[in-house]
Design a protein around this motif. Sequence first.
Motif, PDB file in Angstrom:
ATOM      1  N   ARG A   1     -30.665   0.195  37.638  1.00 54.02           N
ATOM      2  CA  ARG A   1     -31.447  -0.015  36.413  1.00 54.02           C
ATOM      3  C   ARG A   1     -31.578  -1.493  36.089  1.00 54.02           C
ATOM      4  NH1 ARG A   1     -29.313   0.873  31.385  1.00 54.02           N
ATOM      5  NH2 ARG A   1     -27.649  -0.518  32.116  1.00 54.02           N
ATOM      6  N   ASP A   2     -30.492  -2.238  36.222  1.00 58.34           N
ATOM      7  CA  ASP A   2     -30.527  -3.655  35.878  1.00 58.34           C
ATOM      8  C   ASP A   2     -31.468  -4.437  36.795  1.00 58.34           C
ATOM      9  OD1 ASP A   2     -28.707  -3.015  33.939  1.00 58.34           O
ATOM     10  OD2 ASP A   2     -26.973  -3.893  34.975  1.00 58.34           O
ATOM     11  N   LEU A   3     -31.480  -4.082  38.075  1.00 53.31           N
ATOM     12  CA  LEU A   3     -32.384  -4.756  39.016  1.00 53.31           C
ATOM     13  C   LEU A   3     -33.838  -4.430  38.683  1.00 53.31           C
ATOM     14  CD1 LEU A   3     -33.036  -6.405  41.514  1.00 53.31           C
ATOM     15  CD2 LEU A   3     -32.607  -4.354  42.907  1.00 53.31           C
ATOM     16  N   ILE A   4     -34.119  -3.160  38.435  1.00 56.34           N
ATOM     17  CA  ILE A   4     -35.489  -2.758  38.106  1.00 56.34           C
ATOM     18  C   ILE A   4     -35.948  -3.416  36.815  1.00 56.34           C
ATOM     19  CG2 ILE A   4     -36.859  -0.763  37.331  1.00 56.34           C
ATOM     20  CD1 ILE A   4     -35.320   0.883  39.439  1.00 56.34           C
ATOM     21  N   LEU A   5     -35.044  -3.535  35.864  1.00 58.04           N
ATOM     22  CA  LEU A   5     -35.383  -4.185  34.603  1.00 58.04           C
ATOM     23  C   LEU A   5     -35.802  -5.633  34.840  1.00 58.04           C
ATOM     24  CD1 LEU A   5     -35.202  -3.166  31.602  1.00 58.04           C
ATOM     25  CD2 LEU A   5     -33.114  -4.504  31.438  1.00 58.04           C
ATOM     26  N   LYS A   6     -35.043  -6.355  35.657  1.00 56.09           N
ATOM     27  CA  LYS A   6     -35.385  -7.753  35.954  1.00 56.09           C
ATOM     28  C   LYS A   6     -36.716  -7.852  36.681  1.00 56.09           C
ATOM     29  CE  LYS A   6     -30.583  -9.361  36.326  1.00 56.09           C
ATOM     30  NZ  LYS A   6     -29.556  -9.894  37.247  1.00 56.09           N
ATOM     31  N   LEU A   7     -36.935  -6.945  37.632  1.00 54.41           N
ATOM     32  CA  LEU A   7     -38.179  -6.974  38.396  1.00 54.41           C
ATOM     33  C   LEU A   7     -39.387  -6.701  37.507  1.00 54.41           C
ATOM     34  CD1 LEU A   7     -36.898  -5.029  41.526  1.00 54.41           C
ATOM     35  CD2 LEU A   7     -37.611  -7.434  41.505  1.00 54.41           C
ATOM     36  N   LEU A   8     -39.275  -5.699  36.655  1.00 53.56           N
ATOM     37  CA  LEU A   8     -40.393  -5.354  35.773  1.00 53.56           C
ATOM     38  C   LEU A   8     -40.645  -6.447  34.738  1.00 53.56           C
ATOM     39  CD1 LEU A   8     -39.730  -1.544  35.223  1.00 53.56           C
ATOM     40  CD2 LEU A   8     -41.761  -2.545  36.287  1.00 53.56           C
ATOM     41  N   GLN A   9     -39.594  -6.999  34.172  1.00 50.90           N
ATOM     42  CA  GLN A   9     -39.772  -8.075  33.196  1.00 50.90           C
ATOM     43  C   GLN A   9     -40.463  -9.272  33.830  1.00 50.90           C
ATOM     44  OE1 GLN A   9     -35.729  -8.591  31.837  1.00 50.90           O
ATOM     45  NE2 GLN A   9     -36.009  -7.246  30.068  1.00 50.90           N
ATOM     46  N   ALA A  10     -40.091  -9.587  35.069  1.00 52.76           N
ATOM     47  CA  ALA A  10     -40.741 -10.701  35.763  1.00 52.76           C
ATOM     48  C   ALA A  10     -42.218 -10.427  36.003  1.00 52.76           C
ATOM     49  CB  ALA A  10     -40.039 -10.964  37.097  1.00 52.76           C
ATOM     50  N   GLU A  11     -42.566  -9.134  36.186  1.00 51.29           N
ATOM     51  CA  GLU A  11     -43.978  -8.769  36.386  1.00 51.29           C
ATOM     52  C   GLU A  11     -44.772  -8.769  35.082  1.00 51.29           C
ATOM     53  OE1 GLU A  11     -45.396  -8.531  39.187  1.00 51.29           O
ATOM     54  OE2 GLU A  11     -43.629  -8.461  40.494  1.00 51.29           O
ATOM     55  N   GLY A  12     -44.096  -8.996  33.966  1.00 51.40           N
ATOM     56  CA  GLY A  12     -44.786  -9.054  32.681  1.00 51.40           C
ATOM     57  C   GLY A  12     -44.789  -7.755  31.905  1.00 51.40           C
ATOM     58  N   VAL A  13     -44.070  -6.732  32.402  1.00 50.15           N
ATOM     59  CA  VAL A  13     -43.987  -5.465  31.689  1.00 50.15           C
ATOM     60  C   VAL A  13     -42.912  -5.588  30.595  1.00 50.15           C
ATOM     61  CG1 VAL A  13     -43.594  -2.983  31.869  1.00 50.15           C
ATOM     62  CG2 VAL A  13     -44.636  -4.228  33.767  1.00 50.15           C
ATOM     63  N   PRO A  14     -43.225  -5.236  29.351  1.00 47.11           N
ATOM     64  CA  PRO A  14     -42.246  -5.367  28.267  1.00 47.11           C
ATOM     65  C   PRO A  14     -41.219  -4.240  28.309  1.00 47.11           C
ATOM     66  CG  PRO A  14     -44.293  -4.464  27.406  1.00 47.11           C
ATOM     67  CD  PRO A  14     -44.538  -4.770  28.857  1.00 47.11           C
ATOM     68  N   VAL A  15     -40.204  -4.388  29.124  1.00 42.15           N
ATOM     69  CA  VAL A  15     -39.150  -3.383  29.252  1.00 42.15           C
ATOM     70  C   VAL A  15     -37.824  -3.986  28.790  1.00 42.15           C
ATOM     71  CG1 VAL A  15     -40.224  -2.036  31.094  1.00 42.15           C
ATOM     72  CG2 VAL A  15     -38.820  -3.999  31.685  1.00 42.15           C
ATOM     73  N   TRP A  16     -36.993  -3.131  28.200  1.00 42.95           N
ATOM     74  CA  TRP A  16     -35.750  -3.613  27.601  1.00 42.95           C
ATOM     75  C   TRP A  16     -34.649  -2.569  27.717  1.00 42.95           C
ATOM     76  CZ3 TRP A  16     -36.466  -8.561  26.351  1.00 42.95           C
ATOM     77  CH2 TRP A  16     -37.779  -8.972  26.072  1.00 42.95           C
ATOM     78  N   LEU A  17     -33.418  -3.055  27.607  1.00 38.19           N
ATOM     79  CA  LEU A  17     -32.291  -2.173  27.366  1.00 38.19           C
ATOM     80  C   LEU A  17     -32.247  -1.856  25.880  1.00 38.19           C
ATOM     81  CD1 LEU A  17     -29.290  -3.690  29.368  1.00 38.19           C
ATOM     82  CD2 LEU A  17     -30.706  -1.733  29.962  1.00 38.19           C
ATOM     83  N   TRP A  18     -31.700  -0.705  25.547  1.00 35.90           N
ATOM     84  CA  TRP A  18     -31.514  -0.368  24.131  1.00 35.90           C
ATOM     85  C   TRP A  18     -30.090  -0.722  23.719  1.00 35.90           C
ATOM     86  CZ3 TRP A  18     -29.669   4.315  21.305  1.00 35.90           C
ATOM     87  CH2 TRP A  18     -30.065   4.284  19.954  1.00 35.90           C
ATOM     88  N   LEU A  19     -29.123   0.096  24.103  1.00 34.92           N
ATOM     89  CA  LEU A  19     -27.719  -0.192  23.854  1.00 34.92           C
ATOM     90  C   LEU A  19     -26.964  -0.113  25.178  1.00 34.92           C
ATOM     91  CD1 LEU A  19     -27.086   1.954  20.634  1.00 34.92           C
ATOM     92  CD2 LEU A  19     -27.524  -0.500  20.754  1.00 34.92           C
ATOM     93  N   THR A  20     -25.775  -0.663  25.207  1.00 35.83           N
ATOM     94  CA  THR A  20     -24.968  -0.632  26.430  1.00 35.83           C
ATOM     95  C   THR A  20     -23.633   0.067  26.227  1.00 35.83           C
ATOM     96  OG1 THR A  20     -24.036  -2.805  25.896  1.00 35.83           O
ATOM     97  CG2 THR A  20     -26.007  -2.760  27.288  1.00 35.83           C
ATOM     98  N   LYS A  21     -23.351   0.503  24.991  1.00 33.26           N
ATOM     99  CA  LYS A  21     -22.094   1.173  24.684  1.00 33.26           C
ATOM    100  C   LYS A  21     -22.366   2.354  23.753  1.00 33.26           C
ATOM    101  CE  LYS A  21     -20.294  -2.534  22.863  1.00 33.26           C
ATOM    102  NZ  LYS A  21     -19.341  -3.491  22.243  1.00 33.26           N
ATOM    103  N   PRO A  22     -21.470   3.356  23.734  1.00 36.35           N
ATOM    104  CA  PRO A  22     -21.581   4.412  22.727  1.00 36.35           C
ATOM    105  C   PRO A  22     -21.490   3.789  21.328  1.00 36.35           C
ATOM    106  CG  PRO A  22     -19.968   4.995  24.401  1.00 36.35           C
ATOM    107  CD  PRO A  22     -20.314   3.558  24.625  1.00 36.35           C
ATOM    108  N   VAL A  23     -22.101   4.428  20.364  1.00 36.65           N
ATOM    109  CA  VAL A  23     -22.196   3.824  19.038  1.00 36.65           C
ATOM    110  C   VAL A  23     -20.824   3.569  18.428  1.00 36.65           C
ATOM    111  CG1 VAL A  23     -22.374   6.034  17.792  1.00 36.65           C
ATOM    112  CG2 VAL A  23     -23.435   3.961  16.839  1.00 36.65           C
ATOM    113  N   PHE A  24     -19.827   4.405  18.761  1.00 38.60           N
ATOM    114  CA  PHE A  24     -18.517   4.213  18.148  1.00 38.60           C
ATOM    115  C   PHE A  24     -17.832   2.935  18.608  1.00 38.60           C
ATOM    116  CE2 PHE A  24     -18.154   7.562  21.469  1.00 38.60           C
ATOM    117  CZ  PHE A  24     -17.411   6.877  22.422  1.00 38.60           C
ATOM    118  N   ASP A  25     -18.284   2.362  19.730  1.00 39.15           N
ATOM    119  CA  ASP A  25     -17.717   1.095  20.193  1.00 39.15           C
ATOM    120  C   ASP A  25     -18.329  -0.112  19.486  1.00 39.15           C
ATOM    121  OD1 ASP A  25     -15.899   2.186  21.946  1.00 39.15           O
ATOM    122  OD2 ASP A  25     -17.240   2.110  23.668  1.00 39.15           O
ATOM    123  N   TYR A  26     -19.375   0.099  18.699  1.00 44.37           N
ATOM    124  CA  TYR A  26     -20.009  -0.995  17.972  1.00 44.37           C
ATOM    125  C   TYR A  26     -19.458  -1.160  16.557  1.00 44.37           C
ATOM    126  CZ  TYR A  26     -23.672  -1.476  21.536  1.00 44.37           C
ATOM    127  OH  TYR A  26     -24.350  -1.711  22.699  1.00 44.37           O
TER     128      TYR A  26
END
Length: 425
Positions: A337-362
């Motif tokens: 997922r992280d590699l695809i995210l970097k590749l798509l962002q470089a291509e100009g597609v507005p893609v993002w992560l939402w969260l990286t942990k369960p909500v109770f860890d925040y």
Amino acid sequence: MNEDVSFRSTKRAESITHRIASLALYGGTPAVPPGTVTPWPAPKKEHLDALAAVLESGKYHRVNHPIVADLEKRLAQWTGHWAVRAVGSGTAALHIALDHYKNRGHRVLTAALNWPGAVGPISISGLEPTFVDVELNLAGIKPDMASEMLEPGVAAVLTTHLFGNNIFAPSLRAAARARGVALIDDVCQSVAATTRVVNGDYIDSDVLALSGNGAKHLGAGELGFLLTRDIPLIEHVDEVSLTSSSRDSARIFSPNSQGYNYRPNVLSCSIADYRVKHLDQQLYERRANAAALWQGICHLPGLLPLFDPSDKHNSVLSFPLRIVPEELGFPSGPAARDLILKLLQAEGVPVWLWLTKPVFDYLPSTRGRWSDGDFPNTMMLLDTMFYVSEIAPPNDADVIRLYVNAFHKIWEVFPSLTSKLAEAK
């Protein structure tokens, strides 16, 4: 013969190298040219006109401001079912609802994959959150698991509708009703969930919390709404939210007021009122864009929707997807997922992560009290999900076509790219 094979192998390697080099991350031309995508909330002149109406009114505040009253009435009419109160934010709406129903118990069931601003009000209300794993298809609370947890002491079930999805969960709602447990729906990301989305009927809920935040469908400023048919709850909004004024302009101090001052921002209300007038068209265009994007990429291996493509009532706040790493030659975990995210962002597609942990860890009140391993689906989604953010108008079919091209550009070379990365290790 050997020379011919060697020549073909060399040519094939050169072709692969050339195709990888064509990726924007490695110096190629982006599939989506800079400046092509319009980010939401897509400001326009009409928003200035709406703000000017506030200036001309001579009043920038008050819950009984005509602009606030008009917005509440217009939104209620748009839903066709709920009474509406405007408040300071979607989080404020959740806090007010939880405060109203907290006498039913001391615990609230909610999903482990969640937004901190949705879960924080549980502890603020003096209640204890109890977390439930989610379903992989819609990232919504698991109904069967939550139903089994409806023990004495549960005051409410807080169901969060992420990314525009509709979380119907009829069995959970019926079980909660049978036990007198309040049903609270966080639809801050799913405005259409306030309308007839359940086979021509409305979601069975005591209260829905909606956001007018600039990132949401009503794209204003900080603003929220509480939608309910529970009249005492409507009255409770003012008791909790207001301190020294009432909706009939009287200068009063309610003996029940908790002084939170969750009053709506009138400037935000002016823009939200404009948005409601055009909400049907906005949703139509979001859905059309989402359908076109999914049609263009649905056959790509290792890529799954985090939404129901057959749900014609999805609010499509964003376009959530998840990766199946094993189908792409990766081990489980976030690497693919992280590699695809970097590749798509470089291509100009507005893609993002939402969260990286369960909500109770925040959240400080819950951090360290729950184990990630007890929520396997939540953890899988956190490792594999991402979303396309700009799916709203004025972005149109031409922009979506560029997104599709970017996905295909990456997937065509992905097997070769992963092999090359593996060799580099």
